[in-house]
Design an enzyme around this catalytic site. Structure first.
Site, PDB file in Angstrom:
ATOM      1  N   HIS A 149      -6.934  -6.397  -0.960  1.00 17.18           N
ATOM      2  CA  HIS A 149      -6.268  -5.254  -0.874  1.00 17.18           C
ATOM      3  C   HIS A 149      -4.952  -5.708   0.033  1.00 17.18           C
ATOM      4  CE1 HIS A 149      -3.991  -1.841  -0.832  1.00 17.18           C
ATOM      5  NE2 HIS A 149      -4.170  -1.527   0.504  1.00 17.18           N
ATOM      6  N   ASP A 183       1.020  -1.145  -0.187  1.00 17.88           N
ATOM      7  CA  ASP A 183      -0.123   0.167   0.001  1.00 17.88           C
ATOM      8  C   ASP A 183       1.201   1.372  -0.698  1.00 17.88           C
ATOM      9  OD1 ASP A 183      -3.353   1.098   0.320  1.00 17.88           O
ATOM     10  OD2 ASP A 183      -2.081   2.222   2.450  1.00 17.88           O
TER      11      ASP A 183
END
Length: 329
Positions: free
Chosen positions: A306, A107
């Protein structure tokens, strides 16, 4: 359900750094591998990787990024620019008595890892990127791009950029907010394609959590795991973490001298097929032959959202250790 990660061999340390201090957790001995988390996480995001990398013969180190957990949280918003985070990583490597390291990020940590490799190639000899692809500096000003997204809705990055606004949503119920956010971006609990997109908020008084799924934690997240994350943010607040988003235009200016620059060191990318970071940035992945000329391999994990190293720890560990084994030193 995954078994708890071994913790007996984890070593917590605090080192001096430009931020003031950085908290880190390390396991194993051997070549240094620095693990950099994203939003809204902590060193704990790498709990499945630390023992696996240690068992494979590496000194695995996961830090709390500036603004998170037990690391320092400078008051000034501009203390969270990318240049500062790169220097934190360099300081960490030096404080550990090392000259060079492999850096792996997820991320925002992927962007921090990429910038570290780009700006300080003499320190970071290889880079692994999880979830967020590398895109060279340049292009339009970020806030201009984000302002054009969503039509009558507001993109979550724009929402995060206004000081105090997202904090007012998150901090009254940190644990509930985190549970919903993690579920919204997980492959097994994310909203269906025909449901409102949790990356956007209504412009008039909207909240992100209005679009979070309710009630069910993703399979990778136990109640105990959630307690760890919530405890860190309840103590530290959300501002330090959100300040990363509030420096994107500063980063765009700071990194302008590196416009279009490739990362030449050996590299690896792993993304989730259901992750918006991967699908929205498909063009960046397609450009890897030019932007990551040292790329060993690029992997898209089917059905994965994610939180890739937590959703698919065994697969990510296998890919990481196989790649690390190809590096010299």
């Amino acid at each position: 359900m995954h078994q708890p990660a071994p913790s007996a061999d984890l070593r917590h340390r605090t080192i001096e750094a430009p931020a003031g201090r950085l908290h880190l957790v390390e396991q194993g001995t051997g070549p240094l591998v620095l693990l950099v988390h994203g939003f809204p996480e902590s060193w704990y995001s790498w709990r499945r990787q630390l023992p696996a990398l240690a068992a494979a013969g590496y000194r695995a180190v996961a830090l709390d990024v500036r603004g998170y957990g037990r690391s320092s949280k400078p008051a000034a918003a501009d203390a969270y620019r990318m240049l500062d985070l790169v220097e934190d990583n360099v300081a960490l490597v030096r404080a550990l008595g090392e000259e060079r390291a492999v850096v792996v990020g997820h991320d925002w940590g992927s962007s921090i890892a990429a910038a570290s490799a780009l700006l300080r190639p003499e320190v970071f000899r290889a880079v692994g990127l999880l979830s967020v692809p590398y895109a060279p500096p340049g292009g339009p000003r970020p806030t201009d791009v984000f302002a054009q997204l969503g039509g009558d809705q507001e993109f979550y990055v724009s929402y995060f950029q206004q000081p105090g606004r997202a904090e007012a949503e998150m901090e009254p119920d940190v644990r509930g907010w985190l549970a919903g956010f993690y579920a919204a971006l997980s492959g097994d609990t994310m909203p269906a394609p025909d449901e409102p997109d949790p990356h956007f908020v209504a412009r008039a008084g909207g909240r992100l959590r209005d679009r979070f799924p309710g009630g069910t934690l993703p399979a990778w997240l136990t109640e105990d795991d959630l307690d760890v994350y919530a405890g860190e943010f309840e103590r530290a607040g959300m501002t330090g973490a959100l300040n990363r988003y509030r420096n994107m235009d500063r980063d765009w200016e700071d990194l302008a001298p590196y416009g279009g620059a490739p990362i030449k060191q050996p590299s690896l990318f792993i993304g989730g097929a259901l992750d918006a970071s991967t699908t929205w940035m498909a063009d960046a992945i397609d450009a890897y032959p030019a932007t990551l000329p040292g790329l060993a391999s690029s992997h898209i994990l089917d059905g994965c959202g994610h939180w890739i190293q937590q959703e698919r720890p065994e697969e990510v560990n296998r890919l990481l250790t196989a790649w690390l084994a190809t590096l010299n030193g």
